[in-house]
Design a protein around this motif. Structure first.
Motif, PDB file in Angstrom:
ATOM      1  N   GLY A 345       0.793  -1.212   0.000  1.00 12.56           N
ATOM      2  CA  GLY A 345       0.000   0.000   0.000  1.00 12.56           C
ATOM      3  C   GLY A 345       0.827   1.264   0.000  1.00 12.56           C
ATOM      4  N   GLU A 414     -14.823   0.527  14.362  1.00 14.28           N
ATOM      5  CA  GLU A 414     -14.152   0.399  13.072  1.00 14.28           C
ATOM      6  C   GLU A 414     -12.699   0.019  13.288  1.00 14.28           C
ATOM      7  OE1 GLU A 414     -16.645   3.732  10.454  1.00 14.28           O
ATOM      8  OE2 GLU A 414     -14.496   3.971  10.819  1.00 14.28           O
ATOM      9  N   SER A 416      -9.197   0.646  11.200  1.00 14.81           N
ATOM     10  CA  SER A 416      -8.622   1.384  10.081  1.00 14.81           C
ATOM     11  C   SER A 416      -7.140   1.056   9.948  1.00 14.81           C
ATOM     12  CB  SER A 416      -8.800   2.893  10.273  1.00 14.81           C
ATOM     13  OG  SER A 416      -8.110   3.348  11.414  1.00 14.81           O
ATOM     14  N   ASP A 417      -6.596   1.269   8.751  1.00 16.89           N
ATOM     15  CA  ASP A 417      -5.161   1.072   8.574  1.00 16.89           C
ATOM     16  C   ASP A 417      -4.425   2.329   9.014  1.00 16.89           C
ATOM     17  OD1 ASP A 417      -5.343   2.942   6.509  1.00 16.89           O
ATOM     18  OD2 ASP A 417      -5.207   1.454   4.913  1.00 16.89           O
ATOM     19  N   LYS A 421      -7.674   4.619   6.427  1.00 15.42           N
ATOM     20  CA  LYS A 421      -8.688   3.970   5.606  1.00 15.42           C
ATOM     21  C   LYS A 421      -9.406   2.900   6.417  1.00 15.42           C
ATOM     22  CE  LYS A 421      -9.291   1.212   1.412  1.00 15.42           C
ATOM     23  NZ  LYS A 421      -8.598   0.559   0.258  1.00 15.42           N
ATOM     24  N   THR A 422     -10.749   2.939   6.408  1.00 18.74           N
ATOM     25  CA  THR A 422     -11.535   1.958   7.151  1.00 18.74           C
ATOM     26  C   THR A 422     -11.438   0.592   6.482  1.00 18.74           C
ATOM     27  OG1 THR A 422     -13.086   3.643   7.920  1.00 18.74           O
ATOM     28  CG2 THR A 422     -13.826   1.351   7.993  1.00 18.74           C
ATOM     29  N   ILE A 423     -11.036  -0.406   7.257  1.00 18.41           N
ATOM     30  CA  ILE A 423     -10.872  -1.770   6.758  1.00 18.41           C
ATOM     31  C   ILE A 423     -12.057  -2.648   7.148  1.00 18.41           C
ATOM     32  CG2 ILE A 423      -9.372  -3.806   6.756  1.00 18.41           C
ATOM     33  CD1 ILE A 423      -8.128  -1.318   5.499  1.00 18.41           C
ATOM     34  N   LYS A 424     -12.530  -2.501   8.383  1.00 16.95           N
ATOM     35  CA  LYS A 424     -13.678  -3.284   8.863  1.00 16.95           C
ATOM     36  C   LYS A 424     -14.565  -2.375   9.700  1.00 16.95           C
ATOM     37  CE  LYS A 424     -13.041  -7.549  10.352  1.00 16.95           C
ATOM     38  NZ  LYS A 424     -13.456  -8.476   9.284  1.00 16.95           N
ATOM     39  N   ARG A 425     -15.863  -2.659   9.655  1.00 22.50           N
ATOM     40  CA  ARG A 425     -16.831  -1.901  10.448  1.00 22.50           C
ATOM     41  C   ARG A 425     -17.777  -2.889  11.120  1.00 22.50           C
ATOM     42  NH1 ARG A 425     -18.281   1.339   6.816  1.00 22.50           N
ATOM     43  NH2 ARG A 425     -17.148   3.211   7.489  1.00 22.50           N
ATOM     44  N   LEU A 442      -7.244 -10.091   8.565  1.00 22.98           N
ATOM     45  CA  LEU A 442      -6.368  -8.953   8.299  1.00 22.98           C
ATOM     46  C   LEU A 442      -4.910  -9.397   8.233  1.00 22.98           C
ATOM     47  CD1 LEU A 442      -7.900  -6.156  10.568  1.00 22.98           C
ATOM     48  CD2 LEU A 442      -8.383  -6.685   8.174  1.00 22.98           C
ATOM     49  N   LYS A 443      -4.135  -8.745   7.366  1.00 22.43           N
ATOM     50  CA  LYS A 443      -2.720  -9.041   7.248  1.00 22.43           C
ATOM     51  C   LYS A 443      -1.962  -8.507   8.455  1.00 22.43           C
ATOM     52  CE  LYS A 443      -2.757  -8.791   2.172  1.00 22.43           C
ATOM     53  NZ  LYS A 443      -2.187  -8.088   0.987  1.00 22.43           N
ATOM     54  N   TYR A 447      -2.640  -1.344  12.917  1.00 22.37           N
ATOM     55  CA  TYR A 447      -3.989  -0.858  12.638  1.00 22.37           C
ATOM     56  C   TYR A 447      -4.465   0.000  13.808  1.00 22.37           C
ATOM     57  CZ  TYR A 447      -4.073  -4.549   9.056  1.00 22.37           C
ATOM     58  OH  TYR A 447      -3.785  -5.353   7.979  1.00 22.37           O
TER      59      TYR A 447
END
Length: 466
Positions: A345, A414, A416-417, A421-425, A442-443, A447
């Motif tokens: 990223g 939430e 976020s990275d 940026k929101t990754i999960k909610r 998730l990798k 976070y």
């Protein structure tokens, strides 16, 4: 907004000694507000030094300004005008570039610049550690007050540690989860037995390892220490700064070199053994990632052969970018590719450091991050770190959120990275004393777990996924 009332308040991390910490050092890979640079000038080393290094600072500014502020320290207003002209001529927007006018001796802001940490309330403050020109080898009277000058100019709180310890920022690394890595020769050595003056490593006379550990625990949040012996060399003014050959990366990784390259670099075999066997604060071994040295000895842009190879470990992690030292060498592409794989990223930007390397340093040495404010539950949020239990952290597949009660309709959760940026909610219409959040998809990396009430953020906490 109705303030959420929470009881049973302790943050449980996986390392037992964290509860006594006063300050914590944000990981370099976390979101930045900006990066500080001390621009080369002619007032200490002459016009040739200034002119041959300008291009490196222009390249760093260009790479950084698209995604964060670039705070440039210029020697005087004449230099500010000159630097502005360089950037404008290069077509670099100045929207995210600002200037502070401070006299400096040198360019190594990693070593003499501000160390941004968070206090127990999550607020960013500047620490001003002692700086003495790497043991008195170089003039330092103008560089030493830079952290306090920046704090005064920006309205930040400053913690004056000049009487506590003399230490350069490039002499230590932290993994974002409490583990501290450094060489004794750069911090604790009393004299250098290989030089006639005996002052090359004169820092912290009489300080013991235990005393240093206590200081780093209080002021950086370190909970585990990996000390290498390091070495003395007339060719290494820093007395073996760790950021020349080792760096932590997300996912419990330790980036360094092969054994042969470490030996070439001067690292003793006993230190190599310690480095390769290193474990984190949970006693989990780091995954060792090796990057090469340059294939050839480095030559400056004027053709002068320096007679030694270059390191790629001295890279800098910025917002959406990783600035990697490059040398016009076949191994540039090899190192860039390996480092890019560590930071998905983010775009790797090779920075030509050939001329800078002739003066002893690379990219990490001349950059200093200013973390984004409010990332870890700053005072502007309604919940602080004494009102919630989050565990385990670091984690592998799940994280628990423990509150006294959990009955608010408008609470959102939430993940976020590090770039926000929101990754999960997760839907918050839940009543439970402990929420178990599944994050096994998730990798590995860093976070943030964020809590919102009525769409307004009220808490944020860094979590590390192994």
């Amino acid at each position: 907004m109705t303030k959420i009332k929470l009881l049973n308040i302790i943050i449980c991390l996986s390392f037992s000694s964290l509860n006594a910490q006063t300050y914590t050092f944000p990981d370099e890979a976390e979101l930045h507000e900006g990066t500080w640079l001390q621009w080369p000038h002619q007032y200490e080393y002459g016009m040739t030094f200034r002119n041959e290094n300008d291009a490196t600072w222009v390249a760093m500014t260009n790479a950084l300004q698209a995604n964060e502020k670039v705070h440039i320290i210029a020697y005087n207003n004449t230099e500010r005008t000159r630097i502005t002209s360089l950037l404008t001529t290069a077509g670099i927007p100045l929207t995210n570039v600002d200037f502070k006018i401070f006299q400096t001796n040198d360019v190594w802001v990693r070593d003499n610049g501000p160390i941004y940490v968070r206090n127990s309330s999550g607020q960013l403050v500047i620490q001003d550690w002692g700086f003495n020109g790497w043991g008195g080898d170089y003039n330092f009277s103008k560089c030493n007050p830079i952290p306090t000058n920046i704090a005064t100019a920006t309205g930040a709180t400053v913690i004056n540690l000049n009487s506590v310890m003399t230490v350069e920022g490039g002499s230590w690394e932290m993994d974002g989860a409490g583990t501290f890595l450094a060489t004794k020769s750069a911090i604790l050595a009393q004299t250098n037995p290989t030089t006639p003056t005996g002052i090359n490593a004169l820092r912290n006379v009489g300080m013991t390892e235990a005393q240093a550990n206590a200081i780093f625990s209080q002021y950086l949040g370190a909970t585990k220490f990996i000390w290498l012996d390091g070495w003395f060399s007339q060719d290494d003014i820093t007395d073996a700064h760790i950021d020349g050959f080792a760096k932590f990366a997300p996912g419990n990784k330790l980036v360094t070199m092969s054994q042969a390259d470490l030996l070439y670099w001067g690292v003793p075999q006993t230190d190599i053994n310690i480095l390769y066997a290193a474990t984190n604060a949970n006693n989990v071994p780091y995954t060792i990632v090796t990057i090469p040295l340059t294939a050839n000895n480095v030559s400056k842009t004027n053709g002068t052969n320096l007679g030694y190879k270059g390191s790629y470990a001295n890279y800098y992690v910025a917002n959406n970018r990783v600035l990697v030292p490059n040398y016009n060498d076949p191994n540039d592409a090899v190192a860039n590719t390996i480092i890019a794989g560590l930071y998905p990223g983010r775009t790797v930007v090779g920075i030509d450091v050939r001329n800078l390397y002739g003066n002893g340093g690379m990219v990490h040495c001349v950059t200093q991050q200013q973390p984004a404010s409010g990332t870890l539950g700053s005072s502007s949020y309604d919940i602080d770190d004494e009102e919630i239990l989050i565990y385990p952290n670091p984690t592998d597949d799940y994280i628990n959120i423990e509150l006294d009660h959990f009955e608010y309709k408008d609470l959102q959760i939430e993940i976020s990275d590090i770039n926000g940026k929101t990754i999960k909610r997760f839907d918050s219409n839940i009543e439970a004393e402990i929420l178990k959040i599944n994050i096994e998809d998730l990798k590995s990396g860093i976070y943030f777990l964020n809590l919102f009430e009525n769409s307004e953020k009220i808490y944020s906490k860094k979590i590390i996924i192994n």
